[in-house]
Design a protein around this motif. Sequence first.
Motif, PDB file in Angstrom:
ATOM      1  N   THR A 146       0.828  -1.206   0.000  1.00  0.00           N
ATOM      2  CA  THR A 146       0.000   0.000   0.000  1.00  0.00           C
ATOM      3  C   THR A 146       0.867   1.262   0.000  1.00  0.00           C
ATOM      4  O   THR A 146       1.782   1.410   0.806  1.00  0.00           O
ATOM      5  CB  THR A 146      -0.917   0.012   1.238  1.00  0.00           C
ATOM      6  N   ARG A 189      -3.044  -1.442  -3.990  1.00  0.00           N
ATOM      7  CA  ARG A 189      -3.140  -0.098  -3.373  1.00  0.00           C
ATOM      8  C   ARG A 189      -1.877   0.725  -3.573  1.00  0.00           C
ATOM      9  O   ARG A 189      -1.559   1.609  -2.779  1.00  0.00           O
ATOM     10  CB  ARG A 189      -3.451  -0.170  -1.879  1.00  0.00           C
ATOM     11  N   ALA A 217      -6.640  -0.228   3.764  1.00  0.00           N
ATOM     12  CA  ALA A 217      -5.772  -0.836   2.765  1.00  0.00           C
ATOM     13  C   ALA A 217      -6.211  -2.243   2.392  1.00  0.00           C
ATOM     14  O   ALA A 217      -6.001  -2.698   1.280  1.00  0.00           O
ATOM     15  CB  ALA A 217      -4.336  -0.878   3.281  1.00  0.00           C
TER      16      ALA A 217
END
Length: 225
Positions: free
Chosen positions: A118, A148, A209
């Motif tokens: 992420t 992400r 996330a």
Amino acid sequence: MGVKPKKVVAIHGSERSEGNTLYVLQYAEKILATRDVELEIVRLADLRMTPCGPCGDCNSRTVPCAVQDDVAAAVEKMAAADGILYAAPVHGFGTSALMQAFIERSGVGYLRFERPLTNKVAGVIVTGRRYAHTEVYNHLVTNVLLNRMVLIGSGFPAIVYGNQPGDAQYDDEGLQMIDRMVHRMVDMMELIAEHRELTGRDALDTDRANERDDAWFASRRSPIG
């Protein structure tokens, strides 16, 4: 600023040890060196990587993959880096088998649990003769977004044309896109690092996330009644 990005990990998805994909990554490595950023190239052809098997419990298990090979170590390298490059050739009108296998094993087996990539800055590179480049590019971009990451563009996609080993060096426009994308990746990594140093927090949200933490997902997995 005191904190600067230091490392990019490139996932090299070609079966060829010396080919156009490696040439392009080495080209990117030289650009990164001018910005004092190291590039580590993870050659999937050199990894001990078992394809996804018949266990079939990926959607229900809550712990990482039980298969013992080199995928977990590659994921750890990615999680420790500031940026990620996915580089793959077009094979059979699609993504190379090695890259597809790595995406499956790393994603389903490890990345889905905590989404450790992420807000990593990511770029996508595709090499190949003259067909299906955008399909492979879109496939890798979808993987970046699923995890992400912060996708960096270069104007036109970072696609480099070449058939025989060595051909990539003659695609001036493709290499220009690599140059632009790599510099923009470092710019974004520096911006994120500076924000974290100044504020003590991430510039982008990390609370959501992982889709497994979302209320919708939890409700789908909760007992009925």
